[in-house]
Design a protein around this motif. Structure first.
Motif, mmCIF file in Angstrom:
data_model
loop_
_atom_site.group_PDB
_atom_site.id
_atom_site.type_symbol
_atom_site.label_atom_id
_atom_site.label_comp_id
_atom_site.label_asym_id
_atom_site.label_seq_id
_atom_site.Cartn_x
_atom_site.Cartn_y
_atom_site.Cartn_z
ATOM 1 N N LEU A 106 0.831 -1.191 0.000
ATOM 2 C CA LEU A 106 0.000 0.000 0.000
ATOM 3 C C LEU A 106 0.871 1.248 0.000
ATOM 4 O O LEU A 106 1.938 1.271 0.626
ATOM 5 C CB LEU A 106 -0.894 0.030 1.247
ATOM 6 C CG LEU A 106 -1.853 -1.149 1.436
ATOM 7 C CD1 LEU A 106 -2.486 -1.087 2.821
ATOM 8 C CD2 LEU A 106 -2.923 -1.157 0.355
ATOM 9 N N GLY A 107 0.409 2.274 -0.702
ATOM 10 C CA GLY A 107 1.067 3.566 -0.636
ATOM 11 C C GLY A 107 0.657 4.300 0.626
ATOM 12 O O GLY A 107 -0.291 3.909 1.309
ATOM 13 N N ALA A 108 1.362 5.392 0.931
ATOM 14 C CA ALA A 108 1.077 6.155 2.150
ATOM 15 C C ALA A 108 -0.358 6.670 2.161
ATOM 16 O O ALA A 108 -1.024 6.658 3.201
ATOM 17 C CB ALA A 108 2.060 7.318 2.270
ATOM 18 N N ASP A 109 -0.846 7.104 0.994
ATOM 19 C CA ASP A 109 -2.212 7.623 0.943
ATOM 20 C C ASP A 109 -3.239 6.532 1.184
ATOM 21 O O ASP A 109 -4.284 6.759 1.803
ATOM 22 C CB ASP A 109 -2.468 8.319 -0.395
ATOM 23 C CG ASP A 109 -2.192 7.423 -1.587
ATOM 24 O OD1 ASP A 109 -1.444 6.427 -1.423
ATOM 25 O OD2 ASP A 109 -2.717 7.704 -2.685
ATOM 26 N N ARG A 251 -11.629 -5.493 7.462
ATOM 27 C CA ARG A 251 -12.394 -5.626 6.219
ATOM 28 C C ARG A 251 -13.381 -4.471 6.055
ATOM 29 O O ARG A 251 -13.511 -3.900 4.968
ATOM 30 C CB ARG A 251 -13.128 -6.972 6.203
ATOM 31 C CG ARG A 251 -14.010 -7.163 4.979
ATOM 32 C CD ARG A 251 -14.543 -8.584 4.888
ATOM 33 N NE ARG A 251 -15.521 -8.713 3.829
ATOM 34 C CZ ARG A 251 -15.255 -8.767 2.531
ATOM 35 N NH1 ARG A 251 -13.990 -8.686 2.134
ATOM 36 N NH2 ARG A 251 -16.196 -8.896 1.627
ATOM 37 N N LYS A 252 -14.067 -4.113 7.123
ATOM 38 C CA LYS A 252 -15.015 -3.001 7.066
ATOM 39 C C LYS A 252 -14.304 -1.698 6.710
ATOM 40 O O LYS A 252 -14.795 -0.893 5.908
ATOM 41 C CB LYS A 252 -15.725 -2.851 8.413
ATOM 42 C CG LYS A 252 -16.686 -3.977 8.748
ATOM 43 C CD LYS A 252 -17.321 -3.751 10.120
ATOM 44 C CE LYS A 252 -18.273 -4.889 10.489
ATOM 45 N NZ LYS A 252 -18.857 -4.690 11.849
ATOM 46 N N ALA A 253 -13.125 -1.486 7.306
ATOM 47 C CA ALA A 253 -12.385 -0.250 7.061
ATOM 48 C C ALA A 253 -11.886 -0.171 5.623
ATOM 49 O O ALA A 253 -11.917 0.897 4.999
ATOM 50 C CB ALA A 253 -11.213 -0.146 8.034
ATOM 51 N N VAL A 259 -10.174 1.645 -0.997
ATOM 52 C CA VAL A 259 -8.908 1.107 -1.521
ATOM 53 C C VAL A 259 -9.209 -0.175 -2.286
ATOM 54 O O VAL A 259 -9.712 -1.143 -1.719
ATOM 55 C CB VAL A 259 -7.908 0.839 -0.382
ATOM 56 C CG1 VAL A 259 -6.668 0.130 -0.912
ATOM 57 C CG2 VAL A 259 -7.516 2.144 0.294
ATOM 58 N N ALA A 260 -8.876 -0.188 -3.565
ATOM 59 C CA ALA A 260 -9.241 -1.303 -4.449
ATOM 60 C C ALA A 260 -8.119 -2.333 -4.517
ATOM 61 O O ALA A 260 -7.598 -2.646 -5.593
ATOM 62 C CB ALA A 260 -9.586 -0.791 -5.837
ATOM 63 N N LYS A 261 -7.714 -2.837 -3.374
ATOM 64 C CA LYS A 261 -6.702 -3.889 -3.295
ATOM 65 C C LYS A 261 -7.146 -4.913 -2.266
ATOM 66 O O LYS A 261 -7.957 -4.603 -1.389
ATOM 67 C CB LYS A 261 -5.338 -3.313 -2.875
ATOM 68 C CG LYS A 261 -4.689 -2.416 -3.907
ATOM 69 C CD LYS A 261 -3.330 -1.913 -3.416
ATOM 70 C CE LYS A 261 -2.660 -1.043 -4.464
ATOM 71 N NZ LYS A 261 -1.350 -0.518 -3.986
ATOM 72 N N ARG A 262 -6.610 -6.128 -2.394
ATOM 73 C CA ARG A 262 -6.867 -7.140 -1.376
ATOM 74 C C ARG A 262 -5.940 -6.848 -0.195
ATOM 75 O O ARG A 262 -4.724 -7.021 -0.292
ATOM 76 C CB ARG A 262 -6.617 -8.539 -1.924
ATOM 77 C CG ARG A 262 -6.875 -9.644 -0.898
ATOM 78 C CD ARG A 262 -6.616 -11.029 -1.474
ATOM 79 N NE ARG A 262 -6.830 -12.054 -0.471
ATOM 80 C CZ ARG A 262 -5.894 -12.485 0.379
ATOM 81 N NH1 ARG A 262 -4.674 -11.963 0.334
ATOM 82 N NH2 ARG A 262 -6.170 -13.423 1.270
ATOM 83 N N VAL A 263 -6.521 -6.406 0.884
ATOM 84 C CA VAL A 263 -5.735 -5.988 2.046
ATOM 85 C C VAL A 263 -5.981 -6.942 3.208
ATOM 86 O O VAL A 263 -7.123 -7.177 3.602
ATOM 87 C CB VAL A 263 -6.105 -4.552 2.471
ATOM 88 C CG1 VAL A 263 -5.286 -4.124 3.690
ATOM 89 C CG2 VAL A 263 -5.877 -3.580 1.322
ATOM 90 N N THR A 264 -4.913 -7.503 3.744
ATOM 91 C CA THR A 264 -4.969 -8.311 4.955
ATOM 92 C C THR A 264 -4.075 -7.655 6.004
ATOM 93 O O THR A 264 -3.385 -6.663 5.720
ATOM 94 C CB THR A 264 -4.470 -9.747 4.701
ATOM 95 O OG1 THR A 264 -3.062 -9.706 4.389
ATOM 96 C CG2 THR A 264 -5.224 -10.383 3.534
#
Length: 348
Positions: A106-109, A251-253, A259-264
């Motif tokens: 992820l980028g800083a933004d 997941r809610k956040a 943010v259109a990425k798969r974030v874990t």
């Protein structure tokens, strides 16, 4: 089936060898499924044919991932090796090669956008993941004594591979950590008032440290909201927050942030390492902060950065500025926007 004498022997063997509670549950799950799949026959009566049929069922019918197939095989091999004193040889099935994918970063933004959708301890946990490069289990297992506010460091006890390490503590988190420690203090005092106050520790440490388990310094930084009975030693204690509680809030956040990425949870650790390398941090220092034994594990982040192509400019970037301005959605780049400014802007 869950209380069978054989499965209790497996459980005892796992505990004798000091496997983690998570591994114990996972191995018992797959061994139980293997026995049920083969019509509850005793494993001593089965061999390679039954193992191969079970693994094929998982791969073809259940369509489990390569990592899950390997985990099931590990559990079965453990059972035969340590309970039945048999080595599984000439198996017409090998460990499945797990795809080596580059990690999502992820980028800083993007980090700021996700943090902006969080509140309280969930936001603090995420900040520790990104600011310290912790794994989620390492963050949740932090105790009050592991936080050195004056020295700006975090002690990670028995991280992955049972390795201890220190990592840096962002100065911006000190006020939030002081607030969280005070919340833990109040909860602990209430537990003591009710005749409790013990924190949970691995079974191998209970006898050694049971005299100090009511000390405030040993309490988890992110304690569970309820007390429980220790699964190994049977005492009433307060464990740390469960990872699933964090995952639901994350997941809610992420959805709310757009943010259109798969974030874990692990994505923030990847982003920590990548950002340090972008800032010119020596790769050996990054390796130490992450707790990697092999430098090659850390080097994956140089691939994410394209570090091997450092100094190479894309031909498109060499075109006159007016060309780029005509592209859809063009935004001028503000080189003066620091990462801290982005985080403050989104999290205000």
């Amino acid at each position: 089936m869950g209380k069978s004498a054989f499965l209790e022997q497996v459980r005892c063997e796992l505990r004798t060898r000091q496997y983690s509670l998570r591994t114990e549950k996972t191995y018992l799950f797959w061994i139980r499924n293997f026995i049920r799949f083969n019509e509850k026959r005793h494993p001593s009566e089965m061999g390679n044919a039954e193992i191969e049929r079970f693994l094929s069922y998982l791969a073809v019918r259940r369509q489990v991932s390569a990592a899950t197939q390997n985990l099931a095989l590990c559990a079965i091999v453990f059972m035969y090796r340590h309970l039945l004193n048999r080595e599984i040889a000439d198996l017409n099935y090998s460990y499945t090669r797990t795809p080596k994918n580059l990690p999502t970063v992820l980028g800083a933004d993007e980090v700021a956008a996700i943090l902006g959708q969080m509140r309280g301890k969930i936001r603090l946990i995420t900040s520790l993941l990104y600011g310290c490069g912790l794994r989620i289990q390492e963050a949740l297992m932090l105790r009050v004594k592991d936080i050195d506010l004056s020295g700006r460091s975090v002690f990670v006890f028995r991280g992955k591979g049972s390795k201890d390490r220190y990592t840096l503590l962002p100065a911006s988190l000190v006020p939030s950590l002081q607030w969280q420690i005070e919340q833990v203090r109040q909860l602990h005092q209430e537990d003591l008032r009710l005749g409790h106050g013990l924190t949970s520790v691995p079974a191998s440490l209970f006898r050694k440290y049971q005299g100090t388990l009511k000390d405030f310094a040993w309490q988890y930084l992110f304690p569970s909201t309820t007390r429980c009975v220790h699964p190994h030693d049977g005492y009433v204690c307060r464990h740390h927050l469960h990872p699933s509680a964090y995952t639901k809030q994350l997941r809610k956040a992420v959805i709310a942030s757009g943010v259109a990425k798969r974030v874990t949870a692990h994505t923030f650790r990847h982003s920590f390492a990548t950002r340090l390398l972008q800032l010119g941090t020596d790769i050996r220092t990054v390796q130490e902060l992450l707790g990697h034994t092999d430098l090659r594990t850390t080097e994956i982040y140089t691939h994410v950065l394209g570090n091997r192509r450092a100094g190479t400019t894309s031909p498109l970037d060499a075109l006159p500025a007016g060309i780029a301005e005509d592209l859809p959605g063009y935004q001028p780049q503000h080189s003066g926007d620091s990462e801290l400014a982005l985080l403050n802007r989104h999290c205000a």
